[in-house]
Design a protein around this motif. Sequence first.
Motif, short mmCIF file in Angstrom:
data_model
loop_
_atom_site.label_atom_id
_atom_site.label_comp_id
_atom_site.label_asym_id
_atom_site.label_seq_id
_atom_site.Cartn_x
_atom_site.Cartn_y
_atom_site.Cartn_z
N ILE A 31 0.84 -1.20 0.00
CA ILE A 31 0.00 0.00 0.00
C ILE A 31 0.87 1.25 0.00
CG2 ILE A 31 -1.73 1.32 1.27
CD1 ILE A 31 -2.93 -1.31 2.20
N GLN A 32 1.93 1.25 0.80
CA GLN A 32 2.84 2.39 0.83
C GLN A 32 3.45 2.63 -0.54
OE1 GLN A 32 5.68 1.56 3.91
NE2 GLN A 32 4.29 2.20 5.55
N LYS A 33 3.84 1.54 -1.22
CA LYS A 33 4.43 1.65 -2.55
C LYS A 33 3.42 2.22 -3.54
CE LYS A 33 6.64 -1.15 -6.13
NZ LYS A 33 5.72 -1.56 -7.17
N ALA A 34 2.19 1.73 -3.49
CA ALA A 34 1.15 2.20 -4.41
C ALA A 34 0.83 3.67 -4.17
CB ALA A 34 -0.10 1.34 -4.28
N ILE A 35 0.79 4.09 -2.91
CA ILE A 35 0.54 5.50 -2.59
C ILE A 35 1.68 6.37 -3.13
CG2 ILE A 35 0.41 7.19 -0.72
CD1 ILE A 35 -1.09 5.05 0.91
N ALA A 36 2.92 5.93 -2.90
CA ALA A 36 4.08 6.70 -3.37
C ALA A 36 4.07 6.83 -4.89
CB ALA A 36 5.37 6.05 -2.89
N GLU A 37 3.73 5.74 -5.58
CA GLU A 37 3.69 5.78 -7.05
C GLU A 37 2.58 6.69 -7.55
OE1 GLU A 37 3.43 1.69 -8.15
OE2 GLU A 37 5.59 1.37 -7.92
N LEU A 38 1.43 6.67 -6.89
CA LEU A 38 0.32 7.53 -7.29
C LEU A 38 0.68 9.00 -7.07
CD1 LEU A 38 -2.59 7.87 -8.28
CD2 LEU A 38 -3.33 7.63 -5.91
N LEU A 39 1.27 9.32 -5.93
CA LEU A 39 1.67 10.70 -5.66
C LEU A 39 2.73 11.18 -6.64
CD1 LEU A 39 1.76 10.67 -1.75
CD2 LEU A 39 0.04 11.71 -3.24
N GLN A 40 3.69 10.29 -6.97
CA GLN A 40 4.72 10.66 -7.95
C GLN A 40 4.11 10.87 -9.32
OE1 GLN A 40 7.83 11.32 -7.15
NE2 GLN A 40 8.42 11.81 -9.23
N GLY A 41 3.15 10.03 -9.67
CA GLY A 41 2.46 10.18 -10.96
C GLY A 41 1.69 11.48 -11.05
N GLU A 42 1.04 11.87 -9.96
CA GLU A 42 0.34 13.16 -9.94
C GLU A 42 1.32 14.31 -10.08
OE1 GLU A 42 -1.85 13.02 -6.28
OE2 GLU A 42 -3.63 12.22 -7.27
N LYS A 43 2.45 14.18 -9.39
CA LYS A 43 3.46 15.24 -9.44
C LYS A 43 4.02 15.40 -10.85
CE LYS A 43 7.89 16.40 -7.29
NZ LYS A 43 8.92 15.93 -6.36
N GLU A 44 4.24 14.27 -11.54
CA GLU A 44 4.80 14.31 -12.88
C GLU A 44 3.73 14.45 -13.96
OE1 GLU A 44 7.11 10.76 -13.25
OE2 GLU A 44 8.56 11.38 -11.73
N GLN A 45 2.47 14.48 -13.56
CA GLN A 45 1.33 14.61 -14.47
C GLN A 45 1.36 13.56 -15.58
OE1 GLN A 45 1.35 18.72 -15.73
NE2 GLN A 45 0.59 19.42 -13.76
N VAL A 46 1.52 12.30 -15.15
CA VAL A 46 1.53 11.20 -16.12
C VAL A 46 0.11 10.95 -16.62
CG1 VAL A 46 3.56 10.13 -15.08
CG2 VAL A 46 1.29 9.45 -14.31
N LEU A 47 0.01 10.28 -17.76
CA LEU A 47 -1.29 10.03 -18.38
C LEU A 47 -1.97 8.76 -17.85
CD1 LEU A 47 -0.41 10.98 -22.06
CD2 LEU A 47 -1.58 12.36 -20.33
N HIS A 48 -1.27 7.95 -17.08
CA HIS A 48 -1.83 6.70 -16.60
C HIS A 48 -2.18 6.74 -15.11
CE1 HIS A 48 2.55 6.41 -16.11
NE2 HIS A 48 2.31 5.63 -15.07
N LEU A 49 -2.72 7.86 -14.66
CA LEU A 49 -3.12 7.97 -13.26
C LEU A 49 -4.21 6.98 -12.89
CD1 LEU A 49 -3.12 11.79 -12.41
CD2 LEU A 49 -1.60 10.02 -11.54
N ASP A 50 -5.07 6.66 -13.85
CA ASP A 50 -6.13 5.69 -13.58
C ASP A 50 -5.54 4.33 -13.24
OD1 ASP A 50 -5.23 5.55 -16.24
OD2 ASP A 50 -7.10 4.63 -16.91
N CYS A 51 -4.47 3.95 -13.92
CA CYS A 51 -3.81 2.67 -13.63
C CYS A 51 -3.17 2.70 -12.24
CB CYS A 51 -2.75 2.37 -14.68
SG CYS A 51 -3.42 2.13 -16.33
N LEU A 52 -2.55 3.81 -11.91
CA LEU A 52 -1.92 3.93 -10.59
C LEU A 52 -2.98 3.91 -9.48
CD1 LEU A 52 0.76 6.65 -11.41
CD2 LEU A 52 1.11 4.18 -11.13
N SER A 53 -4.10 4.54 -9.74
CA SER A 53 -5.20 4.53 -8.79
C SER A 53 -5.74 3.11 -8.61
CB SER A 53 -6.31 5.47 -9.27
OG SER A 53 -7.42 5.40 -8.44
N ASP A 54 -5.88 2.38 -9.72
CA ASP A 54 -6.34 0.99 -9.65
C ASP A 54 -5.36 0.12 -8.88
OD1 ASP A 54 -8.58 1.67 -11.08
OD2 ASP A 54 -7.83 0.90 -13.00
N GLU A 55 -4.07 0.39 -9.04
CA GLU A 55 -3.05 -0.36 -8.29
C GLU A 55 -3.22 -0.13 -6.78
OE1 GLU A 55 -0.52 -2.52 -9.07
OE2 GLU A 55 -1.30 -2.57 -11.10
N LEU A 56 -3.51 1.10 -6.41
CA LEU A 56 -3.72 1.40 -4.99
C LEU A 56 -4.94 0.68 -4.46
CD1 LEU A 56 -3.11 2.85 -2.36
CD2 LEU A 56 -4.25 4.89 -3.30
#
Length: 69
Positions: A36-61
């Motif tokens: 869970i910590q890893k998924a949260i960190a990846e989602l926050l990093q994705g938001e920071k970098e404005q990646v296009l696959h935020l939905d995938c990162l959210s699903d991972e969380l």
Amino acid sequence: MPMDELSLPENHPNPSEADDQPTEKDCLEADLPASIQKAIAELLQGEKEQVLHLDCLSDELYGAINANL
């Protein structure tokens, strides 16, 4: 007194506060599983970098949360 006020603990922050963020770290979740910590960190990093696959990162969380339940 309204019913929603009766169910809140005394140390609960005032719901009318503007930022609605906890001010004390002791009320935040601690000792989360590593997945869970890893998924949260990846989602926050994705938001920071404005990646296009935020939905995938959210699903991972959500998946990590469900797997740990």
